[in-house]
Design an enzyme around this catalytic site. Structure first.
Site, PDB file in Angstrom:
ATOM      1  N   TYR A  76      -9.181   0.196   6.513  1.00  0.00           N
ATOM      2  CA  TYR A  76      -7.950  -0.435   6.001  1.00  0.00           C
ATOM      3  C   TYR A  76      -8.210  -1.656   5.123  1.00  0.00           C
ATOM      4  O   TYR A  76      -7.555  -2.676   5.274  1.00  0.00           O
ATOM      5  CB  TYR A  76      -7.008  -0.795   7.160  1.00  0.00           C
ATOM      6  N   HIS A  77      -9.173  -1.542   4.225  1.00  0.00           N
ATOM      7  CA  HIS A  77      -9.448  -2.635   3.298  1.00  0.00           C
ATOM      8  C   HIS A  77      -9.334  -2.170   1.844  1.00  0.00           C
ATOM      9  O   HIS A  77     -10.229  -2.437   1.043  1.00  0.00           O
ATOM     10  CB  HIS A  77     -10.851  -3.215   3.555  1.00  0.00           C
ATOM     11  N   PRO A  78      -8.249  -1.465   1.469  1.00  0.00           N
ATOM     12  CA  PRO A  78      -8.158  -1.003   0.074  1.00  0.00           C
ATOM     13  C   PRO A  78      -7.920  -2.180  -0.875  1.00  0.00           C
ATOM     14  O   PRO A  78      -7.129  -3.071  -0.579  1.00  0.00           O
ATOM     15  CB  PRO A  78      -6.940  -0.070   0.091  1.00  0.00           C
TER      16      PRO A  78
END
Ligand SMILES: Cc1cc2nc3c(=O)[nH]c(=O)nc-3n(C[C@H](O)[C@H](O)[C@H](O)COP(=O)(O)OP(=O)(O)OC[C@H]3O[C@@H](n4cnc5c(N)ncnc54)[C@H](O)[C@@H]3O)c2cc1C
Length: 319
Positions: free
Chosen positions: A254-256
């Site tokens: 979840y680090h886009p």
């Protein structure tokens, strides 16, 4: 749902409220902070993006820029799960009475398992000592959810045995994905193509990294509390099998970032160093989508800093 333009100047927004389409006019400028998924989506819906995509969807092009939604970068992670010889959080969190107990402990005392981070320990390491800085992030979780009950969130159903996981994610992968709208309807989710492990370098470093997890597990201090490796399991040993497993089981942490990336060159970026959208007036993007590249670790603090810096730039430019 959309940014409104007069020529090349952003003048306001269109939004939905209780099913009704409304508009609001900007006093000075429009600031887009929808995050790495939604900021490029909103730009594309507004006619700012790859011209072929917009043309195919019948969206009038306000400003063509191939970088809007491109250059998606994300950290990809995988867990190796072990059955332990000592009790883990599974023994407390699985039974209903255990859930009740830790719930009360948290509500009354603000302590106990629910006051902890998901990851009870962590760190960074290099898959090759010759590297100048770490290229992998390490996580340790004192619970496991290999066998979720059907219909329940895995996190609510820890395994019946004492399980724990050692996980990792890559810090600066070279694979690039994209986020592109599927239609002109703002309620349709955009198509997210992660493209993870699409470069040989990403596969090579991840293979070395998962082998390092097994090295950690084989250290005397760990080996004496491990009964067996559950995932991927002892039958997965060859490079080909390890690669197949990491392709199958790994996922986003979840680090886009970088889908509206910042840069001085309009041909390679979406916003300039003052976060103004190249080629347009009165429009900034201020969120994690402007990162020129991903950072090595978790992205929240850097996103907050981007908001802080962006607010300063807005104020400076009003003078
Ligand atoms: C499950 C999960 C766990 C995470 N854990 C960590 C962690 O432990 N540590 C860490 O450092 N980082 C973590 N992150 C990453 C971190 O949350 C993000 O990097 C950060 O929040 C990005 O900030 P942002 O402002 O770019 O976007 P966001 O925080 O996503 O903010 C965008 C906002 O825009 C709103 N929005 C979007 N589209 C529209 C629209 N069309 N109309 C109106 N509003 C809209 C959204 O509702 C949202 O409030 C995690 C992320 C997730 C998803």
């Amino acid at each position: 749902t959309r940014i409104l333009f007069e020529g090349k100047r952003a003048v306001g927004i269109e939004y939905l409220q209780n099913g009704e389409t409304k508009t609001a006019r900007a006093g000075r400028e429009v600031i887009l902070s929808g995050g790495s998924i939604n900021s490029p989506q909103l730009l594309q819906l507004s006619g700012v993006g790859p011209s072929a995509l917009l043309g195919a969807l019948g969206i009038p092009v306000v400003h063509a820029n191939e970088n809007v939604g491109a250059n998606l970068q994300d950290h990809v992670g995988i867990n190796y799960t072990f059955k332990g010889l000592l009790p883990t959080l599974n023994q407390i969190l699985r039974p209903w009475w255990g859930k009740l107990m830790v719930g009360m402990q948290y509500v009354l005392l603000r302590s106990g398992p629910l006051s902890l981070s998901m990851n009870n320990a962590g760190g960074f390491f290099r898959t090759d000592p010759a590297l100048s800085r770490p290229n992998m992030q390490l996580y340790f979780q004192a619970f496991s959810t290999v066998i979720p009950k059907s219909g329940e969130r895995p996190i609510l159903t820890p395994d019946p045995w004492p399980g724990f996981s050692i996980g990792l994610s890559n810090c600066r992968p070279s694979s690039r994905g994209e986020i592109m709208i599927r239609s002109a309807n703002p309620r349709d989710y955009p198509k997210i193509v992660a493209n993870a492990f699409s470069t040989e370098a990403d596969i090579t470093e991840m293979l070395a990294a998962v082998k390092f997890i097994r090295k950690i597990a084989a250290m005397p201090a760990m080996a004496e509390i491990i009964e067996e490796e559950v995932l991927p399991g002892p039958s997965i040993t060859s490079d080909a099998d390890l690669i197949q497993d990491l392709r199958k089981r790994s996922g986003t942490v979840y680090h886009p970032v970088s889908t509206c990336r910042m840069g001085p060159d309009a041909a390679r970026a979406v916003v300039d160093p003052r976060l103004r959208v190249h080629g347009l007036a009165g429009l900034r993007v201020i969120d994690a989508s402007i990162f020129p590249d991903n950072i090595t670790g978790n992205t929240n603090a850097a996103s907050i800093m981007t908001g802080w810096k962006g607010a300063e730039l807005v104020l400076e430019d009003q003078k």
